[in-house]
Design a protein around this motif. Structure first.
Motif, mmCIF file in Angstrom:
data_model
loop_
_atom_site.group_PDB
_atom_site.id
_atom_site.type_symbol
_atom_site.label_atom_id
_atom_site.label_comp_id
_atom_site.label_asym_id
_atom_site.label_seq_id
_atom_site.Cartn_x
_atom_site.Cartn_y
_atom_site.Cartn_z
ATOM 1 N N ILE A 185 -11.344 7.204 0.582
ATOM 2 C CA ILE A 185 -11.536 8.328 0.338
ATOM 3 C C ILE A 185 -11.910 8.089 -1.168
ATOM 4 C CG2 ILE A 185 -10.582 10.684 -0.503
ATOM 5 C CD1 ILE A 185 -8.845 10.328 2.989
ATOM 6 N N PHE A 186 -11.078 7.281 -1.868
ATOM 7 C CA PHE A 186 -11.352 7.462 -3.126
ATOM 8 C C PHE A 186 -12.454 6.606 -3.671
ATOM 9 C CE2 PHE A 186 -6.642 9.084 -3.124
ATOM 10 C CZ PHE A 186 -6.756 10.278 -2.960
ATOM 11 N N PRO A 187 -12.286 5.647 -3.296
ATOM 12 C CA PRO A 187 -14.067 4.850 -3.954
ATOM 13 C C PRO A 187 -15.172 5.930 -3.254
ATOM 14 C CG PRO A 187 -11.841 3.256 -3.273
ATOM 15 C CD PRO A 187 -11.772 4.939 -3.165
ATOM 16 N N GLY A 188 -15.006 6.261 -2.094
ATOM 17 C CA GLY A 188 -15.867 6.871 -1.633
ATOM 18 C C GLY A 188 -16.466 7.828 -1.812
ATOM 19 N N LEU A 189 -15.450 8.672 -2.572
ATOM 20 C CA LEU A 189 -16.058 9.524 -3.671
ATOM 21 C C LEU A 189 -16.381 9.375 -4.484
ATOM 22 C CD1 LEU A 189 -15.060 12.943 -3.335
ATOM 23 C CD2 LEU A 189 -12.638 12.716 -4.921
ATOM 24 N N ALA A 199 1.075 -1.141 0.134
ATOM 25 C CA ALA A 199 -0.162 -0.003 0.523
ATOM 26 C C ALA A 199 0.982 0.932 0.199
ATOM 27 C CB ALA A 199 -1.269 0.289 1.223
ATOM 28 N N SER A 200 1.092 1.904 -1.336
ATOM 29 C CA SER A 200 1.476 3.524 -0.884
ATOM 30 C C SER A 200 0.833 4.406 -1.247
ATOM 31 C CB SER A 200 2.945 3.044 -2.463
ATOM 32 O OG SER A 200 2.361 2.908 -3.520
ATOM 33 N N PRO A 201 1.019 5.877 -0.374
ATOM 34 C CA PRO A 201 0.192 6.642 -1.444
ATOM 35 C C PRO A 201 0.136 7.155 -2.693
ATOM 36 C CG PRO A 201 2.043 7.194 -0.278
ATOM 37 C CD PRO A 201 1.761 5.711 -0.513
ATOM 38 N N PRO A 202 -0.478 7.910 -3.098
ATOM 39 C CA PRO A 202 -0.606 8.578 -4.161
ATOM 40 C C PRO A 202 0.577 8.738 -4.599
ATOM 41 C CG PRO A 202 -2.867 9.384 -3.595
ATOM 42 C CD PRO A 202 -1.868 8.220 -2.428
ATOM 43 N N SER A 203 1.029 8.916 -6.240
ATOM 44 C CA SER A 203 2.198 9.473 -6.758
ATOM 45 C C SER A 203 2.160 9.398 -8.241
ATOM 46 C CB SER A 203 3.297 8.112 -6.735
ATOM 47 O OG SER A 203 3.114 6.436 -6.567
ATOM 48 N N ALA A 204 3.447 9.658 -8.727
ATOM 49 C CA ALA A 204 3.077 10.077 -10.231
ATOM 50 C C ALA A 204 3.030 8.798 -10.859
ATOM 51 C CB ALA A 204 4.594 10.866 -10.704
ATOM 52 N N GLN A 205 3.418 7.595 -10.486
ATOM 53 C CA GLN A 205 3.436 6.045 -11.407
ATOM 54 C C GLN A 205 2.069 5.982 -10.992
ATOM 55 O OE1 GLN A 205 6.308 6.993 -9.550
ATOM 56 N NE2 GLN A 205 7.007 7.669 -10.953
ATOM 57 N N HIS A 206 1.337 6.280 -9.632
ATOM 58 C CA HIS A 206 -0.161 5.717 -9.183
ATOM 59 C C HIS A 206 -0.375 6.363 -8.641
ATOM 60 C CE1 HIS A 206 1.178 1.427 -9.720
ATOM 61 N NE2 HIS A 206 1.860 1.897 -9.308
ATOM 62 N N TRP A 207 -1.140 6.985 -9.243
ATOM 63 C CA TRP A 207 -2.316 8.546 -8.895
ATOM 64 C C TRP A 207 -2.653 8.867 -8.182
ATOM 65 C CZ3 TRP A 207 -4.039 10.883 -14.629
ATOM 66 C CH2 TRP A 207 -3.015 10.652 -15.045
ATOM 67 N N LEU A 208 -3.261 7.342 -7.415
ATOM 68 C CA LEU A 208 -4.758 7.314 -6.637
ATOM 69 C C LEU A 208 -3.701 5.923 -5.469
ATOM 70 C CD1 LEU A 208 -7.929 7.040 -8.065
ATOM 71 C CD2 LEU A 208 -6.535 8.831 -7.376
ATOM 72 N N GLY A 209 -2.639 5.886 -5.917
ATOM 73 C CA GLY A 209 -2.153 5.146 -4.588
ATOM 74 C C GLY A 209 -2.005 3.805 -5.160
ATOM 75 N N THR A 210 -2.079 2.997 -4.796
ATOM 76 C CA THR A 210 -2.200 1.257 -4.296
ATOM 77 C C THR A 210 -2.686 0.757 -3.310
ATOM 78 O OG1 THR A 210 -0.063 1.354 -3.676
ATOM 79 C CG2 THR A 210 -0.053 1.034 -5.886
ATOM 80 N N ASP A 211 -3.396 -0.794 -3.787
ATOM 81 C CA ASP A 211 -3.853 -1.211 -1.958
ATOM 82 C C ASP A 211 -2.920 -1.964 -1.127
ATOM 83 O OD1 ASP A 211 -4.187 -3.477 -4.143
ATOM 84 O OD2 ASP A 211 -5.869 -3.667 -3.731
ATOM 85 N N VAL A 212 -3.690 -2.774 -0.603
ATOM 86 C CA VAL A 212 -2.334 -3.350 0.304
ATOM 87 C C VAL A 212 -1.729 -4.687 -0.152
ATOM 88 C CG1 VAL A 212 -3.232 -2.939 2.642
ATOM 89 C CG2 VAL A 212 -4.121 -4.926 0.887
ATOM 90 N N PHE A 213 -2.098 -5.221 -1.746
ATOM 91 C CA PHE A 213 -1.662 -6.178 -2.559
ATOM 92 C C PHE A 213 -0.523 -4.930 -3.002
ATOM 93 C CE2 PHE A 213 -5.587 -7.720 -1.062
ATOM 94 C CZ PHE A 213 -5.365 -9.203 0.285
ATOM 95 N N GLY A 214 -0.825 -3.909 -3.202
ATOM 96 C CA GLY A 214 0.535 -3.238 -4.515
ATOM 97 C C GLY A 214 -0.823 -3.147 -5.961
ATOM 98 N N ARG A 215 -2.174 -3.413 -5.864
ATOM 99 C CA ARG A 215 -2.956 -2.841 -7.461
ATOM 100 C C ARG A 215 -2.847 -1.657 -7.090
ATOM 101 N NH1 ARG A 215 -7.545 -7.641 -6.328
ATOM 102 N NH2 ARG A 215 -7.361 -6.221 -3.814
#
Length: 296
Positions: A265-269, A67-83
């Protein structure tokens, strides 16, 4: 000397417009409704094009990334499985919107048919059919859905049918009241005098003239159905992995919201924006199709 065009101009100025033309004009003036329609259209287009425009494969995991926060590679971040979360939301939107539209279509098919027959035929048949509706209203719909899922297994098609099977009751009541007011109109009596059957009158004359309330109720039912699917997925009774939906993403995000808040936050939004758009559009259609509004 007046020309033929000059003579015809007063009549053309007095030419009235139809109810649907007036409704379209009023709807276009309703900025929240128009904005909601555009947002909804955008979401539908994105959902249809998701397999071709999604940045990543939604099933590919990267446990090293986690799980990583939003970044240039993953605009909305990744989940606990790295997706990639953006990809998950895009694919989840396909399922959530599909549930909303298909389950609503099932509810409308049952409700419109049931209410139209009960309202037009009347008498003992009407009383019997509406007592069935009253009995089903008294049953907790959640228990009914859970029983269907337990008996027939968890299947996305069954989910559509189960939700539609509990959402048609209000539509049946609305349709019955509309038909009862329409069956005394002159065009229905004219159809009867021409020898048309009851089914033909209901199909060709009664139901088309009740489209206004049906359209409004449709736009208000879709968000209700999507919320129900999200609630079922939150309880573990809805969409199951590897498939995903906004409700399932919200469920996963709620479990880790303190450590990884972006997963909630993002799925809820996404779900919130969709529900607001549908409600704005539904309210706008309700006001536009209100006959009293055409007199203002």
């Amino acid at each position: 000397m007046n020309t033929l065009a000059d003579t015809a101009s007063p009549d053309s100025a007095d030419t009235g417009s139809s109810l649907w033309q007036d409704a379209w004009i009023r709807l276009r003036r309703n900025k929240p409704a128009v904005g909601g329609a555009y947002v909804l259209l955008f979401l539908i287009v994105i959902s249809l094009l998701t397999p071709w425009i999604a940045p990543y494969d939604y099933e590919v995991q990267n446990l090293d990334l986690g799980a990583s926060p939003p970044s240039a590679q993953h605009w909305l971040g990744t989940d606990v499985f790295g997706r990639d979360l953006l990809t998950q939301i895009m694919y989840g939107g396909r399922v959530s919107l599909m549930v909303g539209f298909i389950a609503t279509a099932v509810a409308l098919l049952i409700g419109v048919t049931w209410g139209a027959v009960a309202g037009y035929v009347g008498g003992r048949l009407d009383a019997a059919m509406m007592r069935i509706v009253d009995i089903l209203y008294a049953l907790p719909f959640m228990i009914f859905i859970v029983l269907l899922m337990v008996v027939f297994g968890r299947n996305i098609l069954l989910l559509f049918l189960a939700i539609g099977a509990v959402e048609w009751l209000t539509m049946a009541r609305i349709m019955r009241s509309q038909v009862q007011s329409l069956r005394q109109q002159e065009f229905v009596e004219a159809a009867i005098s021409l020898g048309l059957s009851q089914s033909a009158i209901i199909r060709r004359h009664v139901v088309p003239n009740a489209l206004g309330p049906i359209i409004v109720y449709t736009t208000l039912t879709i968000p209700s159905v999507m919320l129900l699917e999200a609630f079922l997925s939150f309880l573990g009774l809805g969409i199951q992995p590897p498939k995903t939906s906004w409700g399932l993403l919200i469920s996963f995000g709620a479990e880790t919201m303190e450590e990884y808040p972006w997963l909630l936050i993002f799925p809820g939004l996404a779900l919130t924006v969709t529900l607001f758009s549908l409600n704005f559009l539904g309210d706008g259609l309700r006001d536009a199709l209100d006959v009293r509004g055409s007199k203002d």
